[in-house]
Design a protein around this motif. Structure first.
Motif: not given
Length: 218
Positions: A25-34, A64-75, A98-101
């Motif tokens: 298990q790992d926590f990620k505050y935000k996704v800025q870099d795929a 929470g995840v703040r943008s659709e861009e973060e979800i895109y970078m996860m993929h 808040r959205t948690i993925v």
């Protein structure tokens, strides 16, 4: 019904967060870099699998995840920045607006899963405790050897016997084994991978270094 679902989601996520960061298990505050996220995906896929809680700070706070861009970078991390593409499942939860993925990565049967960095380099990672560590050349060889026919056997050549004698009951790094055995580096890597595959030797990780020893030195 919807309110009960939100409460259920919150309790589920709180239970996961209470475990803290660990091997799976790992926590990620935000996704800025795929590319950076791909390291975690690679590490989980190459080890025992695991999950990323995205939108969760290191202290467990659900921001929470703040943008659709973060979800895109996860993929992108799973399907573009991992080679071969890693298997990954995304589940989205809503907690207090808040959205948690939760991204779940199973262990791969196509190891090594390589993470592609922005500079074009490909590296495989493994998960040790709560860290993503660059896999050693021995790990890469173990995974590639595992793709061979299961009926393959190990032959105790003079080189194999020499390396076993060099290891004895010591815990030595790859460089130490190459120096002390006087065997070519590529041969030491190949033999170590075979010894580990056939449960003759094992690896350990301590002080930011991989070391190798016999499984049953006695």
């Amino acid at each position: 019904m919807e309110q009960r679902q939100f409460v259920s989601d919150k309790r589920y996520l709180q239970r996961l967060i209470s475990e803290g960061e660990h091997q799976q298990q790992d926590f990620k505050y935000k996704v800025q870099d795929a590319a950076k996220l791909a390291k975690s995906v690679s590490a989980f896929a190459n080890t025992d699998g695991g999950r990323l809680l995205i939108g969760v700070r290191d202290d467990g706070h659900m921001s929470g995840v703040r943008s659709e861009e973060e979800i895109y970078m996860m993929h992108q991390a799973a399907y573009r920045y991992c080679q071969p593409a890693a298997s990954i499942k995304f589940d989205t939860y809503m907690v207090e607006g808040r959205t948690i993925v939760v991204a779940t990565v199973p262990p791969s049967d196509k190891r090594p899963i390589m993470a592609l960095s922005d500079d074009g380099k490909r590296r495989a990672y493994i998960r040790i405790a709560d860290e993503n560590i660059v896999a050693s050349p021995v790990h890469l060889t173990i995974w590639r050897e595992a793709q061979k026919a299961e009926g393959s056997m190990m032959t105790y050549t003079d080189s194999v016997k020499k390396l076993i004698a060099t290891i004895q009951d010591n815990r030595l790094s790859l460089n130490q084994l190459v120096r002390r055995s006087s065997l070519p580096r590529h041969k030491v890597i190949t033999i170590l991978a075979q010894l580990i595959r056939f449960n003759v030797a094992q690896w350990e990780y301590a002080n930011q270094q991989f070391r190798f020893c016999l499984l049953n030195p006695d």
